[in-house]
Design an enzyme around this catalytic site. Structure first.
Site, PDB file in Angstrom:
ATOM      1  N   HIS A  42       0.883  -1.178   0.000  1.00 54.88           N
ATOM      2  CA  HIS A  42       0.000   0.000   0.000  1.00 54.88           C
ATOM      3  C   HIS A  42       0.919   1.225   0.000  1.00 54.88           C
ATOM      4  O   HIS A  42       1.220   1.787   1.049  1.00 54.88           O
ATOM      5  CB  HIS A  42      -0.896   0.008   1.236  1.00 54.88           C
ATOM      6  N   SER A 102       6.959   5.769   2.391  1.00 60.09           N
ATOM      7  CA  SER A 102       7.713   4.508   2.487  1.00 60.09           C
ATOM      8  C   SER A 102       8.435   4.126   1.182  1.00 60.09           C
ATOM      9  O   SER A 102       9.579   3.653   1.236  1.00 60.09           O
ATOM     10  CB  SER A 102       6.810   3.371   2.971  1.00 60.09           C
ATOM     11  N   GLY A 151      -2.673  -4.651  -3.467  1.00 60.44           N
ATOM     12  CA  GLY A 151      -1.399  -5.085  -2.898  1.00 60.44           C
ATOM     13  C   GLY A 151      -1.479  -6.440  -2.206  1.00 60.44           C
ATOM     14  O   GLY A 151      -0.522  -7.224  -2.248  1.00 60.44           O
ATOM     15  N   ASP A 176       0.689  -1.675   4.773  1.00 56.63           N
ATOM     16  CA  ASP A 176       0.289  -0.418   5.420  1.00 56.63           C
ATOM     17  C   ASP A 176      -1.043   0.074   4.848  1.00 56.63           C
ATOM     18  O   ASP A 176      -1.103   1.133   4.214  1.00 56.63           O
ATOM     19  CB  ASP A 176       1.419   0.606   5.178  1.00 56.63           C
TER      20      ASP A 176
HETATM   21  N1  SAM Z   1       2.841   3.213   2.848  1.00 56.02           N
HETATM   22  C1  SAM Z   1       2.671   4.641   2.612  1.00 56.02           C
HETATM   23  C2  SAM Z   1       3.739   5.394   3.367  1.00 56.02           C
HETATM   24  O1  SAM Z   1       4.111   4.970   4.470  1.00 56.02           O
HETATM   25  O2  SAM Z   1       4.223   6.396   2.850  1.00 56.02           O
HETATM   26  C3  SAM Z   1       1.296   5.124   3.014  1.00 56.02           C
HETATM   27  C4  SAM Z   1       0.172   4.296   2.503  1.00 56.02           C
HETATM   28  S1  SAM Z   1      -1.442   4.814   2.963  1.00 56.02           S
HETATM   29  C5  SAM Z   1      -1.519   4.545   4.671  1.00 56.02           C
HETATM   30  C6  SAM Z   1      -2.401   3.511   2.306  1.00 56.02           C
HETATM   31  C7  SAM Z   1      -2.534   3.536   0.796  1.00 56.02           C
HETATM   32  O3  SAM Z   1      -3.099   2.307   0.351  1.00 56.02           O
HETATM   33  C8  SAM Z   1      -3.478   4.604   0.274  1.00 56.02           C
HETATM   34  O4  SAM Z   1      -2.756   5.422  -0.633  1.00 56.02           O
HETATM   35  C9  SAM Z   1      -4.598   3.851  -0.439  1.00 56.02           C
HETATM   36  O5  SAM Z   1      -5.048   4.492  -1.613  1.00 56.02           O
HETATM   37  C10 SAM Z   1      -3.921   2.551  -0.786  1.00 56.02           C
HETATM   38  N2  SAM Z   1      -4.786   1.361  -0.899  1.00 56.02           N
HETATM   39  C11 SAM Z   1      -5.964   1.097  -0.306  1.00 56.02           C
HETATM   40  N3  SAM Z   1      -6.353  -0.180  -0.556  1.00 56.02           N
HETATM   41  C12 SAM Z   1      -5.363  -0.738  -1.330  1.00 56.02           C
HETATM   42  C13 SAM Z   1      -5.132  -2.042  -1.861  1.00 56.02           C
HETATM   43  N4  SAM Z   1      -6.017  -3.027  -1.652  1.00 56.02           N
HETATM   44  N5  SAM Z   1      -4.016  -2.264  -2.578  1.00 56.02           N
HETATM   45  C14 SAM Z   1      -3.111  -1.256  -2.794  1.00 56.02           C
HETATM   46  N6  SAM Z   1      -3.273  -0.007  -2.304  1.00 56.02           N
HETATM   47  C15 SAM Z   1      -4.373   0.251  -1.567  1.00 56.02           C
END
Ligand code: SAM
Length: 295
Positions: A42, A102, A151, A176
């Site tokens: 994510h 990240s 993801g 995440d």
């Molecule tokens: N990991 C990032 C960081 O630490 O910089 C922050 C990620 S943020 C908390 C979560 C992200 O996951 C969001 O941008 C959202 O759009 C995305 N997201 C939500 N469901 C998802 C999925 N099933 N697969 C991939 N991305 C997803």
């Protein structure tokens, strides 16, 4: 779905805990020469402006990374110093306009000579576009890939990781989610269970929010049970900044990181850094920290 945008939350206390833990884990993994496959299920947008509309509107970084600026040198314990220098490395001297997510933190520490690889997944159309553009600027070629895929699902095809040039298989996975959907809590558990079946020696990092909801409360408990069933070591760290007395803030005030197969060096580093974070970021009733491990 898709109402969550990490740009509102970049650099908040939860990012501080997550990214400080991530950097300390990466540093340890990189002591060995063999190449590593990194997966960020994510990924978000990768880079954020702290002086942009989103961050300024929410002001969350003010209760996070920005509050740590100017921390006296004697309070900058190892993991915290490492985290703050990582953030500083994305900014001109003295400024705090950019916050690395990240993907950029991992990419910054990747080793060309070891042929480390980074696989990024982001579902949100706008954030996926920003992430793709931000990563393109790095000209990292095949070392970093970005896909607009779920993801949790995409991870299955990546484990076990390929054999590195030195003959070993190594992987670190950051999970995440935004937990916008209640199902994310169950998906994390299923995903970890599946990961351990596919590649039991990988290092897995899960971030979760500490909120008054049974699923959030149950997640670390269920992860611990899972680890003890498969006899894998774990580490659980939490940071709560509490609520200012008389404040009307209803945003997230606490979060946790759960690691499976954590580096043995992580616990002492967090035991040293988290009290400083609590002291610097704590706002009042409910503030605190914890680090526990097992297995
Ligand atoms: N990991 C990032 C960081 O630490 O910089 C922050 C990620 S943020 C908390 C979560 C992200 O996951 C969001 O941008 C959202 O759009 C995305 N997201 C939500 N469901 C998802 C999925 N099933 N697969 C991939 N991305 C997803």
């Amino acid at each position: 779905m898709f109402s969550y945008r990490h740009a509102f939350h970049a650099g908040n206390h939860a990012d501080v805990l997550k990214h400080l833990t991530l950097i300390a884990t990466l540093r340890h993994l990189m002591h060995k020469d063999a190449g590593i496959q990194f997966v960020d299920t994510h990924a978000g947008a990768g880079l954020y402006r702290l002086d942009g509309d989103y961050a300024e509107k929410s002001g969350e970084a003010a209760d996070g990374v920005l509050k740590l600026k100017g921390l006296p040198a004697d309070e900058q314990v190892e993991a915290l110093k490492d985290y703050l220098s990582m953030v500083a490395s994305f900014n001109d001297k003295g400024s705090s306009r950019v916050y690395p997510g990240s993907p950029f933190i991992i990419q910054r520490l990747m080793r060309h000579e070891a042929r480390d690889r980074l696989k990024l997944f982001e579902l949100h159309p706008t954030d996926h576009k920003s992430l793709t553009g931000n990563i393109e600027q790095l000209e990292a070629g095949r070392t970093v890939s970005v896909a607009r895929q779920d993801g949790f699902e995409a991870l299955k095809a990546l484990l076990p990781p390929p054999v590195s040039s030195s003959g070993s298989r190594r992987s670190m996975v950051l999970i995440d989610p935004s937990y916008e959907l209640k199902t994310d809590y169950y998906r994390v558990l299923d995903c970890i269970q599946d990961c351990l079946r596919r590649f039991a020696t990988g290092t897995y990092l899960v971030w979760y929010p500490i909120i008054p909801r049974p699923e959030a409360h149950d997640l670390p408990r269920k992860l611990k049970t899972l680890c003890s069933q498969v006899k894998k070591p774990w580490l659980h760290a939490t940071l709560a900044i509490g609520r200012a007395t008389g404040g009307d803030d209803t945003g997230l005030s606490a979060s946790g990181m759960f690691l499976i197969n954590p580096p043995y060096t992580l616990k002492p580093l967090l035991n040293e850094a988290l009290p400083v974070l609590e002291k610097s970021l704590g706002r009042g009733p409910g503030q605190g920290w914890s680090v526990e491990s097992g297995g």
